[in-house]
Design a protein around this motif. Sequence first.
Motif, short mmCIF file in Angstrom:
data_model
loop_
_atom_site.label_atom_id
_atom_site.label_comp_id
_atom_site.label_asym_id
_atom_site.label_seq_id
_atom_site.Cartn_x
_atom_site.Cartn_y
_atom_site.Cartn_z
N ILE A 130 0.85 -1.21 0.00
CA ILE A 130 0.00 0.00 0.00
C ILE A 130 0.88 1.26 0.00
N GLY A 131 2.00 1.18 0.68
CA GLY A 131 2.94 2.31 0.70
C GLY A 131 3.38 2.71 -0.71
N SER A 137 8.00 7.94 7.53
CA SER A 137 7.15 7.24 6.54
C SER A 137 8.00 6.46 5.55
N ILE A 138 9.07 7.08 5.11
CA ILE A 138 9.92 6.41 4.11
C ILE A 138 10.53 5.14 4.72
N ARG A 139 11.04 5.26 5.94
CA ARG A 139 11.68 4.08 6.56
C ARG A 139 10.68 2.93 6.73
N LYS A 140 9.42 3.28 6.97
CA LYS A 140 8.40 2.23 7.13
C LYS A 140 7.93 1.66 5.79
N GLY A 141 8.38 2.29 4.70
CA GLY A 141 7.90 1.87 3.37
C GLY A 141 6.49 2.34 3.11
N ASN A 167 17.57 2.60 4.40
CA ASN A 167 16.97 2.45 5.73
C ASN A 167 15.54 1.93 5.75
N SER A 168 15.01 1.55 4.57
CA SER A 168 13.70 0.88 4.60
C SER A 168 13.96 -0.62 4.42
N ARG A 169 13.03 -1.44 4.85
CA ARG A 169 13.27 -2.89 4.89
C ARG A 169 13.66 -3.47 3.53
N TYR A 198 -5.90 5.41 0.15
CA TYR A 198 -5.31 4.07 0.12
C TYR A 198 -4.58 3.80 1.46
N THR A 199 -3.80 4.78 1.91
CA THR A 199 -3.05 4.62 3.15
C THR A 199 -4.01 4.32 4.31
#
Length: 743
Positions: free
Chosen positions: A45-46, A63-67, A91-93, A316-317
């Motif tokens: 969804i990100g 937000s970016i780090r969480k994807g 730094n994102s997964r 969507y988020t």
Amino acid sequence: MKKRHLLGLFLCASSVFAATAATPDAEIESKINALLAKMTLEEKIGQLNQQTGTGYSDDMVGSIRKGAVGSILNEVDPVIVNKLQHEAVENSRLGIPLIFARDVVHGFKTIFPIPLGQAASWNPALVEQGARIAAVEAASTGVRWTFSPMVDVSRDGRWGRIAESFGEDPYLASVLGVSMVKGYQTDDLSQPGTMAACTKHFAGYGASESGKDYNTTWIPEVLLRDMYLPPFEAAARAGSATFMCSFNDINGVPSSGNPHLNIDILRNEWGFDGVLVSDWASIMQMIPQGVCVDLKDAADRAANSGVDVDMESYAYTRHLKELVEEGKVEESTIDNLVRNVLRLKFRLGLFDNPYVDMATANNFYAPESLEAAKKMVEESTVMLKNNDILPLKNVKKIALVGPMADDKHNQAGTWCFDLEKEHCVTPLEALTEKYGKDAIIYAPGLKYSRDIDESGIADAVAAAREADVVVMVGGEEAVLSGEAHCRADISLPGAQTKMLEALKATGKPVVLIIMTGRPMTIVHETSLADAVLYMFHGGTMAGPAVAEMLAGEVSPSGKLPVSMPKMVGQLPLYYNHVNTGRPASGMVLIDEIPLEAPQTSTGCTSFYLDAGDGPAFPFGYGLSYSTFSYGDVKLSSASMARDGSIEVSCTVTNTGNMAAAETVQLYTRDLVASLSRPVKELKGFEKVYLQPGESRMVTFTLQASSLAFWSTPTTKVVEPGDFNLWVAGDSASGTPVKFSVTE
Ligand code: NOJ
């Protein structure tokens, strides 16, 4: 030959349901699948979430780090772009890069004329070059996705966004839209210096009722397919990497919730495999449009209607996860949306080269870019009138007046977020440089286009009295056109007409230059001026182009991409209308009607009592400093089969004294068909550059398939029968030549 029967219908299956040229790259597809298999639903969804840049802020970094964000719009500082990209990649997964997007509509720093102006150039190569320059400049800051070209066919000058369009003709918009796509993307989107194009607004937005922005549209499917969709189809088949939904509804269905448009037509008929992004909050706007109860309902409808990316609705988020859990949106549907986004990121080469190369960052204003921008102004300036005053000859003193003569901000036009106005060169600066300071008496008369304070007009008139010629540069400020800037009155605003009348009263010759974002009603003003240069907002190099054209170093060579109305009440106005049962003839105008005349006294044909019929200047019209003659039109054959073609040739000669360009236009008319067909339709054009006395034979290959039209929502046909064609310098000239299409 008559052909009212339907037996002879020929279905152009190839262009109706054929797949697009976009070929899936097996290696990319397997990488997408591998990545998708590792993604959580939240990460998927990100990727579908696009949000506005807030700099290197804690929120954005989180937000970016969480994807949780897939693309960012309006971030144009390459240092910040690289820092944010670093967060995504390192730094994102899953390290999926971001895309940075921006409205780069007619140039990034080097501003070209507005798209409507570029359309007036009728020069696809120059349009492509302009887009190339925009891409190189914008990509040097990290912007790899532009929301352009806008290929909405527009027939209504009240609509502010006509400025962003290529005008009223689907063929011209198709050719130029494809040129822009190619310019932005080149053949290899993965190279630095390219941007993904976004063909918008899908679809029918240019038909917004009453020329009022965001308004509803009612478009029968056959008209939609004949008039409004062709430029989109052309762009899809040319590989436009992305599309954007329009704000409007068509026949009650908003585009962000329209599976017929987004899935049946765009994906299944045209084979588009790029990204479809919503317009700004257009998913959320399905609530006020009255088709969704709340944001969750809107998310459901958009996702199930094939909208991949949610720009700024946050629907969507907030709601997609829940909708998947409730079984309202299938996870496989989400996967398909995400696939499109990941495909774009692979195609842009972002997985291999995510960062801006700081050694070449901020690459703006190359001399050849400025030269191309100037050429575009010259090629897109439409000379509407010239009583032999232009080019200027033996002038010692020029009175330069008018609110746009020295207005760097407004000559740039709408959608110039990245304008550095100090780089714009105005007519005052350029004319001063060309003719010398002593030759120019500058007295603007009005401070800005809407100015109604007439106190400065006396100075302009005094300047006129001292000069050999008056050059008045007027028009509209940039903000009077563009998104949400529509006008119900499209005449020159403020006291400009009064000033022109006062200037005319001096007896000095007056050249009127109009910088604008739309076709305007200027019949009276044209009658007052000795010459009129209609130039749309010209961008960075408007001034030098004006100076070169006035001095006669180059002839203006623009041709109108829109019909110019006499009065606003004629709108919508377009040359490719169908005939009525009572076409205008024997018109009796309002002042000619006798008192107590009988009901039938005005001829009973289709016209206005006060505006007659037809435009002030027709589509395709534009004068030159030179003159051109057209020889007889020759056909390779007077008939062709439904899958055949004929060659149409005409010799065009520069009969004047100056090297100049002429745009040779090919029009056809289907005389009798199962549905009423337009009285003229543009089928080809070529801009030729001729020396004085030089002749050139221009040859068009007219394919029978280009005569096809949608006779029902699912049937595109070439109907056999008789046609007329014209080869001419505008849509109202030329002598018809007959040909036929056989069974
Ligand atoms: C709204 C406009 O309709 C669209 O053309 C533009 O690209 C987006 N905003 C993003 O700025």
